[in-house]
Design an enzyme around this catalytic site. Structure first.
Site, PDB file in Angstrom:
ATOM      1  N   LYS A   1       2.320  38.776  28.739  1.00 33.27           N
ATOM      2  CA  LYS A   1       2.057  37.561  29.535  1.00 33.27           C
ATOM      3  C   LYS A   1       0.974  37.885  30.559  1.00 33.27           C
ATOM      4  O   LYS A   1       1.122  38.827  31.337  1.00 33.27           O
ATOM      5  CB  LYS A   1       3.338  37.110  30.269  1.00 33.27           C
ATOM      6  CG  LYS A   1       4.448  36.574  29.353  1.00 33.27           C
ATOM      7  CD  LYS A   1       5.633  36.103  30.195  1.00 33.27           C
ATOM      8  CE  LYS A   1       6.882  35.836  29.366  1.00 33.27           C
ATOM      9  NZ  LYS A   1       6.940  34.534  28.730  1.00 33.27           N
TER      10      LYS A   1
ATOM     11  N   GLU B   1      16.765  30.753  33.820  1.00 32.56           N
ATOM     12  CA  GLU B   1      16.537  30.008  32.575  1.00 32.56           C
ATOM     13  C   GLU B   1      17.433  28.787  32.517  1.00 32.56           C
ATOM     14  O   GLU B   1      18.589  28.840  32.935  1.00 32.56           O
ATOM     15  CB  GLU B   1      16.827  30.895  31.369  1.00 32.56           C
ATOM     16  CG  GLU B   1      15.828  32.015  31.200  1.00 32.56           C
ATOM     17  CD  GLU B   1      16.016  32.710  29.878  1.00 32.56           C
ATOM     18  OE1 GLU B   1      15.369  32.295  28.909  1.00 32.56           O
ATOM     19  OE2 GLU B   1      16.825  33.651  29.814  1.00 32.56           O
TER      20      GLU B   1
ATOM     21  N   HIS C   1       7.915  41.545  25.444  1.00 31.17           N
ATOM     22  CA  HIS C   1       6.887  40.486  25.376  1.00 31.17           C
ATOM     23  C   HIS C   1       6.394  40.063  26.759  1.00 31.17           C
ATOM     24  O   HIS C   1       5.320  39.478  26.881  1.00 31.17           O
ATOM     25  CB  HIS C   1       7.364  39.297  24.533  1.00 31.17           C
ATOM     26  CG  HIS C   1       8.347  38.391  25.188  1.00 31.17           C
ATOM     27  ND1 HIS C   1       9.695  38.624  25.202  1.00 31.17           N
ATOM     28  CD2 HIS C   1       8.175  37.222  25.855  1.00 31.17           C
ATOM     29  CE1 HIS C   1      10.302  37.651  25.845  1.00 31.17           C
ATOM     30  NE2 HIS C   1       9.409  36.779  26.254  1.00 31.17           N
TER      31      HIS C   1
ATOM     32  N   LYS D   1      21.391  32.357  32.673  1.00 31.87           N
ATOM     33  CA  LYS D   1      21.227  31.292  31.669  1.00 31.87           C
ATOM     34  C   LYS D   1      21.856  30.007  32.203  1.00 31.87           C
ATOM     35  O   LYS D   1      22.734  30.052  33.074  1.00 31.87           O
ATOM     36  CB  LYS D   1      21.975  31.670  30.389  1.00 31.87           C
ATOM     37  CG  LYS D   1      21.487  32.960  29.750  1.00 31.87           C
ATOM     38  CD  LYS D   1      20.365  32.683  28.794  1.00 31.87           C
ATOM     39  CE  LYS D   1      19.887  33.921  28.092  1.00 31.87           C
ATOM     40  NZ  LYS D   1      18.584  33.744  27.474  1.00 31.87           N
TER      41      LYS D   1
ATOM     42  N   ARG E   1      17.866  40.373   3.868  1.00 32.99           N
ATOM     43  CA  ARG E   1      18.871  40.456   2.797  1.00 32.99           C
ATOM     44  C   ARG E   1      19.050  39.121   2.081  1.00 32.99           C
ATOM     45  O   ARG E   1      19.273  39.085   0.878  1.00 32.99           O
ATOM     46  CB  ARG E   1      20.213  40.899   3.388  1.00 32.99           C
ATOM     47  CG  ARG E   1      20.223  42.379   3.674  1.00 32.99           C
ATOM     48  CD  ARG E   1      21.519  42.804   4.282  1.00 32.99           C
ATOM     49  NE  ARG E   1      21.692  42.245   5.614  1.00 32.99           N
ATOM     50  CZ  ARG E   1      22.174  42.927   6.650  1.00 32.99           C
ATOM     51  NH1 ARG E   1      22.555  44.167   6.508  1.00 32.99           N
ATOM     52  NH2 ARG E   1      22.303  42.359   7.818  1.00 32.99           N
TER      53      ARG E   1
ATOM     54  N   ASP F   1      19.961  42.117  28.632  1.00 31.86           N
ATOM     55  CA  ASP F   1      19.040  41.218  27.930  1.00 31.86           C
ATOM     56  C   ASP F   1      17.767  40.970  28.738  1.00 31.86           C
ATOM     57  O   ASP F   1      16.669  41.000  28.191  1.00 31.86           O
ATOM     58  CB  ASP F   1      19.752  39.887  27.646  1.00 31.86           C
ATOM     59  CG  ASP F   1      18.878  38.911  26.891  1.00 31.86           C
ATOM     60  OD1 ASP F   1      18.216  39.349  25.931  1.00 31.86           O
ATOM     61  OD2 ASP F   1      18.842  37.715  27.254  1.00 31.86           O
TER      62      ASP F   1
ATOM     63  N   HIS G   1      12.626  42.894  31.080  1.00 34.41           N
ATOM     64  CA  HIS G   1      11.617  42.011  31.680  1.00 34.41           C
ATOM     65  C   HIS G   1      11.565  42.119  33.213  1.00 34.41           C
ATOM     66  O   HIS G   1      10.503  42.253  33.801  1.00 34.41           O
ATOM     67  CB  HIS G   1      11.893  40.553  31.309  1.00 34.41           C
ATOM     68  CG  HIS G   1      12.046  40.323  29.826  1.00 34.41           C
ATOM     69  ND1 HIS G   1      11.336  41.026  28.892  1.00 34.41           N
ATOM     70  CD2 HIS G   1      12.826  39.460  29.128  1.00 34.41           C
ATOM     71  CE1 HIS G   1      11.665  40.604  27.685  1.00 34.41           C
ATOM     72  NE2 HIS G   1      12.567  39.656  27.791  1.00 34.41           N
TER      73      HIS G   1
ATOM     74  N   LYS H   1      12.483  45.029  22.481  1.00 32.81           N
ATOM     75  CA  LYS H   1      13.623  45.370  23.324  1.00 32.81           C
ATOM     76  C   LYS H   1      14.854  44.586  22.854  1.00 32.81           C
ATOM     77  O   LYS H   1      14.688  43.547  22.219  1.00 32.81           O
ATOM     78  CB  LYS H   1      13.310  45.128  24.797  1.00 32.81           C
ATOM     79  CG  LYS H   1      12.937  43.676  25.142  1.00 32.81           C
ATOM     80  CD  LYS H   1      13.965  42.934  25.895  1.00 32.81           C
ATOM     81  CE  LYS H   1      14.642  41.867  25.157  1.00 32.81           C
ATOM     82  NZ  LYS H   1      15.582  41.009  25.697  1.00 32.81           N
TER      83      LYS H   1
HETATM   84  C1  BG6 Z   1      14.209  37.429  25.557  1.00 30.06           C
HETATM   85  C2  BG6 Z   1      15.690  37.326  25.810  1.00 30.06           C
HETATM   86  O1  BG6 Z   1      13.795  38.762  25.563  1.00 30.06           O
HETATM   87  O2  BG6 Z   1      13.509  36.722  26.588  1.00 30.06           O
HETATM   88  C3  BG6 Z   1      16.120  35.880  25.857  1.00 30.06           C
HETATM   89  O3  BG6 Z   1      16.383  38.008  24.762  1.00 30.06           O
HETATM   90  C4  BG6 Z   1      15.312  35.122  26.883  1.00 30.06           C
HETATM   91  O4  BG6 Z   1      17.503  35.772  26.145  1.00 30.06           O
HETATM   92  C5  BG6 Z   1      13.822  35.338  26.650  1.00 30.06           C
HETATM   93  O5  BG6 Z   1      15.624  33.748  26.778  1.00 30.06           O
HETATM   94  C6  BG6 Z   1      13.000  34.752  27.784  1.00 30.06           C
HETATM   95  O6  BG6 Z   1      11.650  34.839  27.453  1.00 30.06           O
HETATM   96  P1  BG6 Z   1      10.585  33.815  28.042  1.00 30.06           P
HETATM   97  O7  BG6 Z   1       9.277  34.318  27.570  1.00 30.06           O
HETATM   98  O8  BG6 Z   1      10.952  32.473  27.497  1.00 30.06           O
HETATM   99  O9  BG6 Z   1      10.744  33.853  29.536  1.00 30.06           O
END
Ligand code: BG6
Length: 484
Positions: A189, A223, A185, A334, A53, A242, A247, A155
């Site tokens: 990996k 993380e 994603h 986190k 936008r 999340d 994942h 996702k």
């Molecule tokens: C994302 C989450 O899907 O994956 C994030 O929304 C997270 O919050 C991230 O930080 C982690 O991905 P990676 O590849 O850095 O482990």
């Protein structure tokens, strides 16, 4: 070593990115596209077109693109960057205006060099905007002669089981299943796919990975980073939706599923769904620990009274013939001590070990991030006449050899090629939501049964209560991270 084909884009393509000015695109997608150009994996004619936008000229969007690449890469290949930016365009439009989509299509035809191409729409927008984009993409025909438009959706797929079902219905209304690529994603990996390969290519692991030998499984997805400015998104979802629903459950699926009989996407999805459907959360009030890092509710745009968890630890059970009665502990959060994604399997003690007090269990540690590594923790005899032991750690990094590529790049090339094996299907997404909905019921602020929210200091391993989860069963988290 066998020569592995170097994967390149199989067709000319246009990738249009909805929500192109947002943080997700800049964080993950732009650097992946640059990597494909730098490595010579792009076709002759590729175009990247941002749609959002925010009013912006091509030049301003290219600046944004360039900034995200320079932020990610120390030694930028200037020629590759120049080539990439020449193929980047921007279109400013509303998500709900059919007229804007018609103009967008005209613009695409102007920038595309040949009509023989794959068109892909990448969704980097909040799920609330999906329906209007779907409707307009279907109304204005973006298909090419080569193939129907492909949709790449990241996702989280919905917010719970019922919204995931709604999403499927919306997609089914306008598109064929083979047009839809549901992207997590982590499946791009190498380290994650390798879990299945390691298990089934090595009989020492195939034979040991089951309930007869394994006493408990621990999955950590820790993380160091905070919510990186994604307040509106994160405060709505929390760490379970999340990270865990997607994942972490995918890691669990690869780690615990039966090997598929055939190497087809469908056979893999089916086995994954089967194991995900077998996950159980017993006595949730004793099996969930929630945490929030100190200062979270002072982050920009986070409500001062936010009850969203930035850390969660869970104990699950797998009702699957291979793993019956083996507890599965998960933790993710986190602002923790370290970025560390790993799978740890602890083995039941042999009677010789049982007779010795204070000897650690045998373990296999499969580290997925920050780099891939496998470690065996064994006991070896202490020198001398006594029958004592000490721990020997033996292991090595698993260097990617063959055709190595970052996750988003790999997945994009698969979409261009029409390969679906590394994407999800709704059967496994529903299975993942079923178990997450049950956990989430104990975490949502609306729920009367909401589990206590423990505060934890940044840079630690999260709330102490998470240690209790294992201690009750006679186990401890494995925290001796390689490289410590
Ligand atoms: C994302 C989450 O899907 O994956 C994030 O929304 C997270 O919050 C991230 O930080 C982690 O991905 P990676 O590849 O850095 O482990």
């Amino acid at each position: 070593m066998k020569k592995i084909p170097f994967q390149t884009a199989a067709h000319n393509f246009t990738l249009f990115i909805f929500g192109a000015s947002g943080s997700l695109a800049q964080l993950k997608l732009f650097p992946a596209i640059y990597e494909l150009v730098k490595e010579g994996r792009m076709p002759k004619d590729f175009k990247i077109v941002g749609y959002a936008r925010t009013p912006m000229e091509d030049a301003a969007f290219r600046k944004l693109f360039e900034k995200s690449i320079r932020k990610n890469e120390k030694n930028v290949d200037e020629a590759a960057l120049k080539k990439l930016l020449e193929n980047v365009f921007y279109f400013s439009g509303a998500y709900d205006s059919e007229a804007d989509y018609k103009n967008f299509l005209k613009r695409l035809k102007e920038v595309e060099e040949t009509p023989d191409r794959v068109r892909m729409a990448y969704f980097s927008v909040p799920p609330s905007v999906f329906p209007e984009i779907f409707t307009n993409l279907a109304k204005v025909n973006f298909n090419t002669k080569r193939c129907a438009l492909r949709l790449v959706i990241e996702k989280p797929f919905g917010y719970d089981l019922s919204s995931a079902k709604k999403l499927k219905r919306k997609l089914d209304k306008h598109f064929k299943p083979e047009q839809v690529y549901l992207l997590d994603h982590y499946l791009g990996k190498e380290a994650v796919s390798n879990l299945l390969s390691l298990r089934y290519a090595n009989s020492i692991l195939t034979n040991l990975f089951n309930r007869e030998y394994v006493s408990n499984i621990q999955i950590s997805a820790l993380e160091e980073k905070d919510i990186e400015g994604r307040a509106n998104y994160f405060d709505n979802v929390g760490i379970l939706r999340d990270m865990v629903q997607s994942h972490v459950l995918q890691i669990i699926a690869y780690l615990t599923m039966y090997a598929p009989k055939e190497q087809t996407g469908e056979a893999i999805h089916h086995q994954k769904a089967r194991v995900l459907n077998s996950l159980r959360l017993d006595k949730p009030y004793e099996s969930i620990v929630r945490g929030q890092y100190k200062g979270y509710n002072k982050e920009k745009d986070i409500p001062a009274d936010s009850q969203t968890e930035t850390y969660a630890a869970l104990k699950l059970r797998i009702k699957h013939p291979l793993w019956k009665d083996v507890p599965l502990y998960i933790r993710s959060g986190k602002c923790l001590k370290k970025k560390w994604t790993a799978v740890v399997l602890e083995f039941k003690p042999h009677e010789v070990q049982e007779k010795q007090s204070n000897v650690p269990p045998n373990r296999i540690v499969i580290q997925l991030q920050p780099y891939e590594k496998i470690e065996f923790h064994l006991l070896t005899k202490l020198g001398g006449k006594t029958f004592d032991f000490h721990e020997l750690t033996t292991g090595r990094p698993i260097y990617c050899s063959g055709d190595c590529l970052g996750e988003h790049g790999r997945l994009l090339l698969d979409v261009v090629d029409g390969k679906r094996g590394l994407f999800l299907n709704f059967e496994e997404i529903f299975a993942a939501w079923k178990i997450m909905d049950r956990a989430q019921h104990w975490c949502d602020k609306e729920s009367k049964k909401c589990a206590e929210l423990h505060s934890y200091a940044r840079g630690t391993l999260g709330p102490k209560a998470a240690d209790e989860l294992l201690r009750k069963d006679g186990f401890t988290w494995f925290n001796a991270f390689p490289n410590d």
